[in-house]
Design an enzyme around this catalytic site. Structure first.
Site, PDB file in Angstrom:
ATOM      1  N   ASP A  73      -6.741   7.416  -3.295  1.00  0.00           N
ATOM      2  CA  ASP A  73      -5.361   7.098  -2.890  1.00  0.00           C
ATOM      3  C   ASP A  73      -4.455   8.301  -3.160  1.00  0.00           C
ATOM      4  O   ASP A  73      -3.376   8.166  -3.739  1.00  0.00           O
ATOM      5  CB  ASP A  73      -4.860   5.863  -3.648  1.00  0.00           C
ATOM      6  CG  ASP A  73      -3.617   5.253  -2.993  1.00  0.00           C
ATOM      7  OD1 ASP A  73      -3.343   5.588  -1.822  1.00  0.00           O
ATOM      8  OD2 ASP A  73      -2.920   4.460  -3.651  1.00  0.00           O
TER       9      ASP A  73
ATOM     10  N   LYS B 215       2.567  -0.592 -16.658  1.00  0.00           N
ATOM     11  CA  LYS B 215       1.928  -1.218 -15.504  1.00  0.00           C
ATOM     12  C   LYS B 215       1.330  -2.537 -15.960  1.00  0.00           C
ATOM     13  O   LYS B 215       0.597  -2.582 -16.956  1.00  0.00           O
ATOM     14  CB  LYS B 215       0.838  -0.310 -14.931  1.00  0.00           C
ATOM     15  CG  LYS B 215       0.147  -0.893 -13.698  1.00  0.00           C
ATOM     16  CD  LYS B 215      -0.841   0.092 -13.087  1.00  0.00           C
ATOM     17  CE  LYS B 215      -1.474  -0.470 -11.823  1.00  0.00           C
ATOM     18  NZ  LYS B 215      -2.396   0.497 -11.192  1.00  0.00           N
TER      19      LYS B 215
END
Length: 497
Positions: free
Chosen positions: A97, A2
């Site tokens: 989330d 990432k």
């Protein structure tokens, strides 16, 4: 891997939770969250290097069952999702989330929770305050949306359990409970969920315990399941007979198909924008180095991390250390006692720990040296600018002083000019001896002194004959022109001329 743009994170500091994400990955329960190996950085980007899980995610699994998962598969994965979310709460964070996309499947089919970029650390009262709607619209809780309108409102772990209820609804019915054509309409349904939350006609095929479980999550936060901890879920009738302690060691009801460790068939691979992002797809710190504030890199100090090789968890489960003497038995090791073998293993472990600690210290020192060099460069640039500003200020001050001196001298100059140009000259009386220089000169010298008090400021310049140009005129015509202003004077000079 990432990759996060530092400058973009700083501009979105109100919603960018890069530090919390790194801390959860470092300290979280590796049975239930994605495995982090390295966290590092360069001048413009942060990097997180994690395990790759070839099983895809729960959303890919749901796409294989358009009408919803079979109940036994759904119940198993709901239980593992509960364990994963609870492990984050146990660290003192909320995820914010929770959705099927962030539930990854390893090669054996177990769930690992990922993407902690929206995590927030809970305060001592177990709540957080945030005026930004962070998360995915279909799974947001109403308290998160209400906190956007009223900044005094706060919320806690119950927002994750609402999201779990929305995921459970989708796992049984194939779509989220508040799906709409637009985000605004979805938000409206969530805020007024009491008017819009209903089960579809296919609910008759779903176990009643599952419907009750969903209803206990899509409800008011004060009565929402999970506020009392993990025990409330373990006691729910939906999970009757489930071995929670052995859940991770059990065989999942679904095992992903794969062709090897690099297979991506279980993911919906999208176009790769990595090269575009790195090569100039967004503004970086290097692009704004001259205008960026001092110490802009300080928030990223200490971000680097290296996972220890011992006691590591991989995609196939927990791999525990074994005694080196058991791995490679020799004649010497066969004669060792168990205590000697254990002592050798402890010495090896201690040495590994010391090496890792030394490596971490070296990396931290290098990071601090980089920040110090950056601050020195910034200070030198600031000192140079201050010096230039001081020089300019001195020049301006000198010019101002010179102009003030000129302004102080100006009134005397004006008075002198006024005396020279406007005061009538006092000549001798008209009966003085005549000097035949020129007729104009004679006329100028015959102005009587007693006429001065009768001369007005408007006509004063008319008496200065020698200073008024007389092109193309004789002195007689000029004399007649000026004589109209002598009405109060005795024209003896005129008679004598």
């Amino acid at each position: 891997m990432k990759i996060m743009n530092k400058w973009d994170l700083l501009k979105r500091s109100d919603v960018a939770c890069y530090r919390q994400e790194r801390d959860v990955l470092v300290n979280g329960d590796r049975r239930w969250i994605t495995q982090l190996h390295y966290a590092f950085q360069d001048d413009n980007y942060l990097y997180l290097l994690m395990d790759y899980y070839i099983g895809g995610d729960l959303l890919s699994l749901l796409s294989k069952f358009p009408d919803g998962l079979p109940p036994h598969i759904a119940i198993f994965y709901i239980a593992e999702m509960i364990m994963a979310v609870n492990s984050v709460h146990s660290l003192g964070y909320i995820h914010r989330d929770i959705k099927p996309d962030n539930m990854l499947l390893n090669i054996s089919g177990h769930i690992l929770l990922g993407d902690f970029g929206s995590c927030l650390k809970l305060r001592e009262d177990g709540t957080v305050s945030c005026s930004v709607a962070v998360g995915t619209p279909d799974y947001l809780s109403p308290e998160i949306l209400l906190a956007v309108e009223d900044h005094t409102l706060s919320y806690g772990v119950e927002c994750d359990w609402w999201s779990l209820g929305a995921c459970t609804f989708e796992m049984f019915f194939g779509h989220p409970p508040f799906y709409a054509d637009s985000v605004v309409e979805t938000y409206g349904k969530i805020i007024h969920y009491k008017e819009h939350f209903t089960f579809p006609p296919s609910a008759t095929e779903v176990p009643q315990e599952a419907l009750n479980f969903i209803s206990s999550l899509i409800c008011e936060r004060d009565t929402r399941l999970g506020r009392g901890g993990l025990q409330e879920f373990q006691n729910h009738p939906l999970f009757a007979g489930l071995d929670w302690e052995g859940l991770r060691d059990s065989s999942p009801p679904y095992i992903p198909e794969s062709d090897g460790a690099t297979d991506t068939s279980n993911f919906d691979v999208v176009e790769d924008h990595l090269t575009e992002m790195i090569s100039g797809g967004g503004e970086t710190l290097s692009d704004v180095e001259d205008t960026s504030p001092l110490g802009v890199n300080l928030p990223f100090v200490g971000y680097s991390y290296t996972y220890r090789d011992d006691d590591r968890a991989n995609v196939w489960g927990i791999r525990k250390n074994e005694c080196e003497c058991k791995k490679r038995p020799t004649q010497d090791t066969q004669n060792m006692s168990h205590g000697d073998c254990l002592g050798q293993n402890l010495d090896s472990t201690l040495l590994t720990d010391l090496r890792n600690a030394l490596q971490n210290e070296i990396e931290t020192r290098e990071t601090l040296n980089t920040e110090i060099n950056f601050l020195k460069t910034a200070n030198q640039s600031l000192a140079r600018r201050l010096y230039e500003a001081d020089q300019l200020n001195a020049e301006l001050q000198s010019k101002i002083s010179m102009m003030e001196g000129q302004m102080r001298e100006r009134p005397s100059i004006v008075e002198e000019e006024r005396d020279v140009h406007f005061s009538p000259r006092r000549h001798e009386i008209c009966n003085q001896k005549y000097e035949p220089i020129s007729r104009t000169r004679q006329l100028d010298s015959c102005i009587p002194s007693y006429c001065h008090p009768l001369v007005t400021p408007v006509h004063r310049h008319m008496l200065l004959f020698s200073r008024i140009p007389k092109p193309h005129t004789s002195w007689v015509g000029y004399l007649l022109l000026c004589s109209i202003n002598w009405s109060h004077c005795v024209p003896r000079p005129l008679c004598s001329l």
